[in-house]
Write an enzyme that holds these catalytic residues in place. Sequence first.
Site, mmCIF file in Angstrom:
data_model
loop_
_atom_site.group_PDB
_atom_site.id
_atom_site.type_symbol
_atom_site.label_atom_id
_atom_site.label_comp_id
_atom_site.label_asym_id
_atom_site.label_seq_id
_atom_site.Cartn_x
_atom_site.Cartn_y
_atom_site.Cartn_z
ATOM 1 C CB SER A 36 11.740 -2.058 54.957
ATOM 2 O OG SER A 36 10.741 -2.948 54.563
ATOM 3 C CG ASN A 38 -1.264 -7.395 58.628
ATOM 4 O OD1 ASN A 38 -0.093 -7.193 58.983
ATOM 5 N ND2 ASN A 38 -1.624 -8.500 58.002
ATOM 6 N NE ARG A 66 3.972 -15.181 68.281
ATOM 7 C CZ ARG A 66 4.200 -16.495 68.333
ATOM 8 N NH1 ARG A 66 5.051 -17.059 67.497
ATOM 9 N NH2 ARG A 66 3.555 -17.239 69.195
ATOM 10 C CD GLN A 82 4.608 -0.627 43.646
ATOM 11 O OE1 GLN A 82 3.678 0.156 43.829
ATOM 12 N NE2 GLN A 82 5.650 -0.332 42.888
ATOM 13 C CD GLU A 109 -12.003 -16.068 58.227
ATOM 14 O OE1 GLU A 109 -11.702 -16.718 57.230
ATOM 15 O OE2 GLU A 109 -13.116 -15.535 58.408
ATOM 16 C CG HIS A 165 -1.144 -10.819 53.515
ATOM 17 N ND1 HIS A 165 -0.547 -11.732 54.359
ATOM 18 C CD2 HIS A 165 -1.510 -11.509 52.409
ATOM 19 C CE1 HIS A 165 -0.563 -12.925 53.791
ATOM 20 N NE2 HIS A 165 -1.143 -12.825 52.611
HETATM 21 C C1 GRF Z 1 6.521 -7.319 54.411
HETATM 22 O O1 GRF Z 1 6.847 -7.992 53.242
HETATM 23 C C2 GRF Z 1 5.058 -7.414 54.707
HETATM 24 O O2 GRF Z 1 4.272 -7.518 53.566
HETATM 25 C C3 GRF Z 1 4.961 -8.677 55.513
HETATM 26 O O3 GRF Z 1 6.151 -8.703 56.276
HETATM 27 C C4 GRF Z 1 7.158 -7.973 55.616
HETATM 28 C C5 GRF Z 1 7.704 -6.958 56.571
HETATM 29 O O4 GRF Z 1 8.841 -6.310 56.093
HETATM 30 N N1 GRF Z 1 3.757 -8.676 56.289
HETATM 31 P P1 GRF Z 1 9.552 -5.164 56.941
HETATM 32 O O5 GRF Z 1 9.887 -5.767 58.307
HETATM 33 O O6 GRF Z 1 8.600 -4.008 57.053
HETATM 34 O O7 GRF Z 1 10.792 -4.831 56.177
#
Ligand code: GRF
Length: 222
Positions: free
Chosen positions: A17, A111, A95, A177, A147, A113
């Site tokens: 998504s 990334n 990963r 969000q 890290e 998170h």
């Molecule tokens: C998201 O919730 C992101 O914060 C986490 O993995 C999920 C990925 O969702 N790191 P999508 O595959 O982009 O729908």
Amino acid sequence: MDGRTPKIVVLISGNGSNLQAINDAICSESFEAEIAVVISNKSNILGLDKAAKANIPTAVIEHKDYPEREIFDANLMKEIDKHQPDLIVLAGFMRILTSDFVRRYEGRIINIHPSLLPKYPGLNTHQRAIDAGDAFHGVTVHFVTAELDSGPNIIQAKVKTFENDTVDSLVKRIQEQEHIIYPIAVKWFIEGRLQMSGNSALLDKEALPETGLVLEAAEVLH
Ligand code: GRF
């Protein structure tokens, strides 16, 4: 970026998504870039279908074919380097990357998170926020360093929690969000406004706060 179209490589492991949100931003001409390839460590995931529907090339490098992390990462690097990307976007890529991998792309790999980093690096962030009774939970886009989940923050969205929240209800509000803040961070980078410098993220040459830019509107939107 030298007058050519900047290239992005997106790494995914699931629904894609965030990939979709970033591609939608590109398609709506929010900024000029090309997703050169979407790479997944798993076949048969929704994200690969989304990429194919959007005519984005895909590659699958199954981690289970590589018992050693170093060899998996070496193959991943080989695939990434074919495309000479300006930016590598981890979008739900599940990963842990070796330090060799991270060092190779440092400063051009980001990334997303699902927590207000530095709070709750690692897994199960929504449950941990519920268990702790946190008034706010959220999501962070950050530069990737060796890290786990601890490179400089770029942008955060804060989401208010409610007493009857479940993991599912929080995931849903937080993902809304994610789809706002990730395209913003990618746009800043592609437009040359965002850099990593030591332990900081710089936006327009000024260090962002440790939280990254906090999207206050997200509090109102929940
Ligand atoms: C998201 O919730 C992101 O914060 C986490 O993995 C999920 C990925 O969702 N790191 P999508 O595959 O982009 O729908």
